[in-house]
Design a protein around this motif. Structure first.
Motif, PDB file in Angstrom:
ATOM      1  N   VAL A   1       0.811  -1.221   0.000  1.00 54.73           N
ATOM      2  CA  VAL A   1       0.000   0.000   0.000  1.00 54.73           C
ATOM      3  C   VAL A   1       0.842   1.268   0.000  1.00 54.73           C
ATOM      4  O   VAL A   1       0.294   2.362  -0.103  1.00 54.73           O
TER       5      VAL A   1
ATOM      6  N   VAL B   1      -7.372  -0.435   7.157  1.00 55.92           N
ATOM      7  CA  VAL B   1      -8.456  -0.943   6.306  1.00 55.92           C
ATOM      8  C   VAL B   1      -9.700  -0.089   6.504  1.00 55.92           C
ATOM      9  O   VAL B   1     -10.332   0.366   5.533  1.00 55.92           O
TER      10      VAL B   1
ATOM     11  N   LEU C   1     -11.252   2.752   3.832  1.00 53.38           N
ATOM     12  CA  LEU C   1     -12.656   2.647   3.437  1.00 53.38           C
ATOM     13  C   LEU C   1     -13.404   3.950   3.718  1.00 53.38           C
ATOM     14  O   LEU C   1     -14.119   4.477   2.850  1.00 53.38           O
TER      15      LEU C   1
ATOM     16  N   TRP D   1     -12.253   6.724   1.431  1.00 50.40           N
ATOM     17  CA  TRP D   1     -12.783   6.514   0.081  1.00 50.40           C
ATOM     18  C   TRP D   1     -14.226   7.022  -0.004  1.00 50.40           C
ATOM     19  O   TRP D   1     -14.606   7.718  -0.946  1.00 50.40           O
TER      20      TRP D   1
ATOM     21  N   GLN E   1      -9.643   7.214  -3.444  1.00 51.21           N
ATOM     22  CA  GLN E   1      -9.869   5.864  -3.962  1.00 51.21           C
ATOM     23  C   GLN E   1      -8.606   5.015  -3.840  1.00 51.21           C
ATOM     24  O   GLN E   1      -7.536   5.410  -4.308  1.00 51.21           O
ATOM     25  N   PRO E   2      -8.697   3.833  -3.227  1.00 44.38           N
ATOM     26  CA  PRO E   2      -7.515   2.975  -3.088  1.00 44.38           C
ATOM     27  C   PRO E   2      -7.152   2.304  -4.402  1.00 44.38           C
ATOM     28  O   PRO E   2      -8.018   2.013  -5.235  1.00 44.38           O
ATOM     29  N   THR E   3      -5.872   2.036  -4.573  1.00 43.34           N
ATOM     30  CA  THR E   3      -5.408   1.319  -5.751  1.00 43.34           C
ATOM     31  C   THR E   3      -5.545  -0.184  -5.527  1.00 43.34           C
ATOM     32  O   THR E   3      -5.855  -0.644  -4.420  1.00 43.34           O
ATOM     33  N   LEU E   4      -5.299  -0.946  -6.588  1.00 40.24           N
ATOM     34  CA  LEU E   4      -5.357  -2.402  -6.466  1.00 40.24           C
ATOM     35  C   LEU E   4      -4.316  -2.901  -5.468  1.00 40.24           C
ATOM     36  O   LEU E   4      -4.578  -3.817  -4.681  1.00 40.24           O
TER      37      LEU E   4
ATOM     38  N   MET F   1      -3.220  -1.312  -2.856  1.00 42.13           N
ATOM     39  CA  MET F   1      -3.701  -1.021  -1.503  1.00 42.13           C
ATOM     40  C   MET F   1      -4.735  -2.049  -1.067  1.00 42.13           C
ATOM     41  O   MET F   1      -4.744  -2.493   0.091  1.00 42.13           O
ATOM     42  N   LEU F   2      -5.596  -2.468  -1.978  1.00 42.32           N
ATOM     43  CA  LEU F   2      -6.603  -3.470  -1.654  1.00 42.32           C
ATOM     44  C   LEU F   2      -5.960  -4.821  -1.352  1.00 42.32           C
ATOM     45  O   LEU F   2      -6.370  -5.525  -0.418  1.00 42.32           O
TER      46      LEU F   2
ATOM     47  N   GLY G   1      -4.433  -4.652   2.028  1.00 40.14           N
ATOM     48  CA  GLY G   1      -5.466  -4.765   3.049  1.00 40.14           C
ATOM     49  C   GLY G   1      -5.895  -6.202   3.268  1.00 40.14           C
ATOM     50  O   GLY G   1      -6.166  -6.623   4.397  1.00 40.14           O
ATOM     51  N   CYS G   2      -5.942  -6.984   2.195  1.00 45.66           N
ATOM     52  CA  CYS G   2      -6.295  -8.401   2.325  1.00 45.66           C
ATOM     53  C   CYS G   2      -5.271  -9.161   3.158  1.00 45.66           C
ATOM     54  O   CYS G   2      -5.628 -10.031   3.968  1.00 45.66           O
TER      55      CYS G   2
END
Length: 285
Positions: free
Chosen positions: A136, A246, A250, A253, A259-262, A264-265, A268-269
């Protein structure tokens, strides 16, 4: 405080901590005024709670414990100041992500101060969190303002790691309301003179955001976190607060269009995966 209740309390506290950066960004005041106001509302709410629930405030406070609470309060104040500075210059997402580095610092501090060697599961969870943080991170150049903010946020994470480890000295001996109340009182006393002019100059709406910071993100969240340390070790409890970025991403956003990037997502996972491993653990380690 049972193991199950400690885990549930940590989830609620992590959600409240996730709102910290949101309220800090909504307020137009600087970090000094925000921290002073937050400590003020936290002290008032904690004292009121102690009075209503007939919880002790002074009982068990010795000179040594007062010194410990004062030191933890100083570190907690530094954590807040550096965190809100990071949010102001780099945004909510970066600020919360940098702060989420503190589980790694907790493992290191517990090793240095308590000679507690982390287990393989602890190291694996920390590795997951660190990999998530790497994903991230927006860039790796100091010329980037977001990177500068990230460094301030990591410093904030170190300060909070020191607080969480230091609280182990008092969490099992004093009530959570006592610990949180005294620490916030020390912050209030330290910042009263330098921060009062900025606090009085704040716009009216800032008082609402800072009141919510003090009542929800401090009085409630910090009390739950300290209470959990009577059952869980700091490195276990700290991993739950890796959920803060996380929640922060959210909320940012939804409210600020950050807006988070891929990447960042995906990061977060990984952080959520580390939390899931803690939840599967049947007893404190």
């Amino acid at each position: 405080m049972t193991h199950t209740r400690a885990l549930l309390g940590l989830h609620v506290a992590a959600l409240m901590f996730g709102l910290t950066g949101i309220f800090g960004k909504l307020a137009v005041a600087g970090p000094l005024a925000i921290v002073l106001g937050r400590a003020l509302f936290a002290v008032v709410s904690l004292l009121l709670f102690a009075w209503l629930m007939r919880e002790p405030v002074v009982r068990g406070i010795t000179r040594q414990r007062l010194l410990q609470l004062g030191l933890c309060g100083l570190l907690l104040g530094l954590h807040w100041l550096t965190f809100f500075h990071a949010v102001k210059i780099a945004g909510v997402g970066i600020g919360t992500l940098g702060f989420a580095s503190f589980p790694a610092f907790v493992v290191l501090l517990e090793l240095l101060l308590f000679r507690e060697l982390p287990g393989r599961s602890d190291l694996f969870k920390v590795v997951l969190v660190c990999l998530g943080l790497l994903l991230v991170t927006p860039s790796f150049t100091l010329a980037d303002q977001a990177t500068t903010g990230l460094l301030w946020a990591i410093a904030s994470g170190f300060c909070f790691a020191a607080v969480s480890v230091g609280n182990r000295l008092t969490a099992g001996k004093l009530h959570a309301v006592q610990v949180a109340g005294w620490q916030n009182l020390f912050i209030l006393l330290c910042l009263l003179l330098p921060g009062t002019p900025a606090l009085l100059a704040m716009p009216a709406l800032d008082w609402l955001w800072i009141a919510l910071l003090g009542l929800l993100c401090t009085g409630l969240a910090h009390g739950l976190f300290v209470a959990s340390l009577s059952v869980l070790k700091a490195r276990i409890a700290s991993l739950f607060f890796a959920l803060e970025p996380v929640y922060g991403i959210l909320f940012a956003w939804l409210l600020f269009a950050e807006q988070p990037t891929l990447r960042m997502l995906l990061g977060g996972c990984l952080i959520i995966a580390a939390i899931a491993l803690v939840r599967r653990q049947p007893q404190p380690a």
